[in-house]
Design a protein around this motif. Structure first.
Motif, PDB file in Angstrom:
ATOM      1  N   ASP A  62     -31.301 -25.789  25.261  1.00 14.85           N
ATOM      2  CA  ASP A  62     -30.557 -26.452  25.592  1.00 14.85           C
ATOM      3  C   ASP A  62     -29.564 -25.463  25.869  1.00 14.85           C
ATOM      4  N   LEU A  63     -28.775 -24.007  26.178  1.00 10.58           N
ATOM      5  CA  LEU A  63     -28.116 -23.508  26.509  1.00 10.58           C
ATOM      6  C   LEU A  63     -28.789 -22.019  27.744  1.00 10.58           C
ATOM      7  N   ARG A  80     -25.487 -30.991  34.627  1.00  7.72           N
ATOM      8  CA  ARG A  80     -26.218 -30.018  33.355  1.00  7.72           C
ATOM      9  C   ARG A  80     -25.899 -28.870  33.269  1.00  7.72           C
ATOM     10  N   HIS A  81     -25.875 -27.814  34.349  1.00  6.40           N
ATOM     11  CA  HIS A  81     -25.293 -26.424  34.342  1.00  6.40           C
ATOM     12  C   HIS A  81     -24.321 -26.479  33.623  1.00  6.40           C
ATOM     13  N   GLN A 131     -23.772 -26.840  30.501  1.00  6.80           N
ATOM     14  CA  GLN A 131     -24.222 -25.714  29.627  1.00  6.80           C
ATOM     15  C   GLN A 131     -23.262 -24.667  29.613  1.00  6.80           C
ATOM     16  N   ARG A 163     -20.378 -25.406  27.083  1.00  7.31           N
ATOM     17  CA  ARG A 163     -20.601 -25.458  25.819  1.00  7.31           C
ATOM     18  C   ARG A 163     -20.784 -23.778  25.084  1.00  7.31           C
TER      19      ARG A 163
END
Lengths: 198, 124
Positions: free
Chosen positions: B8-9, B89-90, B93, B96
């Motif tokens: 996910d990362l 989404r990028h 990420q 996060r």
């Protein structure tokens, strides 16, 4: 890389195309002078011609910005927001005009309403810059000065319109300077054929 | 601690390149923008912008429309739904990862000099 800076680039561009404010500001001033039947502006056709000239100038300035800085199609959400903001601004300024017309207040409601609308119009989408604070602040102070009590509603509203015009033009000139600092001077880019071989 | 196997990362290399990330981020806030505006907003050269756009179009992340406005050619660019989703989404990420990096304390290398002022707190 500043995410917020990149995401707000389109909104910043829309708001900083300051030269577009000049014909609008000139029209505010001419409307005030025309209502006060000043000089040649007592003839209705003169103001009509000025509106036409301002329209042409607006189109030419739009073309200048498109050629040198490009074209952006806002998202549907941004377009809806802009329409709502325009309606709210028009209602607030109309409220100021109405207050000047029907209430005998010692302040200029037209100038006050426009100063508040102008500040909110910049502050909410792109944030206030120093020149916005100075211009909106000066207009607000001019409207709040307790010297509008005995001048009559007609004079009060039309001088308010002229102050709106001066503020709009001044903000536009400084906005254009800010646009050049943010996106570069017009000559920094040679737009030419924008397909560039894609 | 950051697990390198956490898929996910894993960053999207196509989008992570600074020029392409700048283009996609600018486009994420609008319906479309033309080549000149993208050049102004990203400060990329004409050639670089052109090459990045070609890569993004090939990956199906942007749609490019060429037309004439008056007598001038004009290239209009917009994100595809997939492009919009990928750039969002990028950034998510990246946020996060940044948040994670604040909570992770790297293991102390015994060979490295000790910091002045005493012990370093934290766990390996």
């Amino acid at each position: 890389m500043e995410r917020a800076h990149l995401e707000s680039a389109a909104a910043t561009y829309s708001y900083l195309r300051g030269l577009l404010s000049i014909p609008v500001g000139v029209l505010f001033i001419l409307a005030g002078l025309s209502n006060l039947e000043w000089g040649p502006l007592r003839q209705v056709w003169v103001f009509g011609a000025a509106v036409l000239a301002a329209g042409v100038a607006y189109l030419l300035i739009t073309r200048y910005y498109t050629h040198h800085y490009g074209r952006v199609t806002p998202s549907t959400r941004a377009q809806v927001k802009a329409v709502i903001a325009t309606i709210v601004c028009a209602l607030v300024v109309t409220g100021g005009l109405q207050a000047d017309w029907s209430l005998d207040l010692p302040v200029n409601g037209t100038a006050i309403a426009f100063a508040l609308v102008m500040a909110a119009n910049y502050a909410i989408p792109v944030g206030l810059r120093a020149h916005h604070m100075v211009i909106c602040g000066a207009l607000l102070v001019a409207g709040l000065l307790p010297l509008w009590g005995d001048v009559g509603p007609d004079y009060k509203i039309n001088v308010g319109l002229m102050l709106m015009g001066v503020a709009t033009i001044a903000a536009g000139i400084f906005d254009h300077g800010a646009l050049k600092r943010t996106f570069g001077a017009p000559k920094d880019l040679n737009p030419g054929n924008s397909n560039a071989g894609i | 601690m950051l697990e390198s196997s956490d898929e996910d990362l894993v960053l999207d290399r196509l989008i992570h390149e600074p020029g392409r990330l700048a283009i996609m981020t600018v486009l994420s806030s609008v319906a479309a923008a033309d080549f000149v505006f993208l050049q102004r907003a990203t400060r990329l050269t004409k050639g670089n912008l052109s090459s990045h756009l070609a890569k993004l179009e090939e990956a199906g992340l942007v749609e490019i429309e060429k037309k004439f406005v008056g007598k001038r050619p004009n290239t209009n660019v917009g994100l595809t739904p997939a492009g919009r989703e990928r750039v969002a989404r990028h950034w998510d990420q990246l946020e996060r990862l940044r948040a994670l990096s604040r909570t992770v304390v790297l293991p102390q290398d015994p060979a490295s000099p000790r910091p002045l002022g005493g012990e370093v707190s934290g766990t390996a």
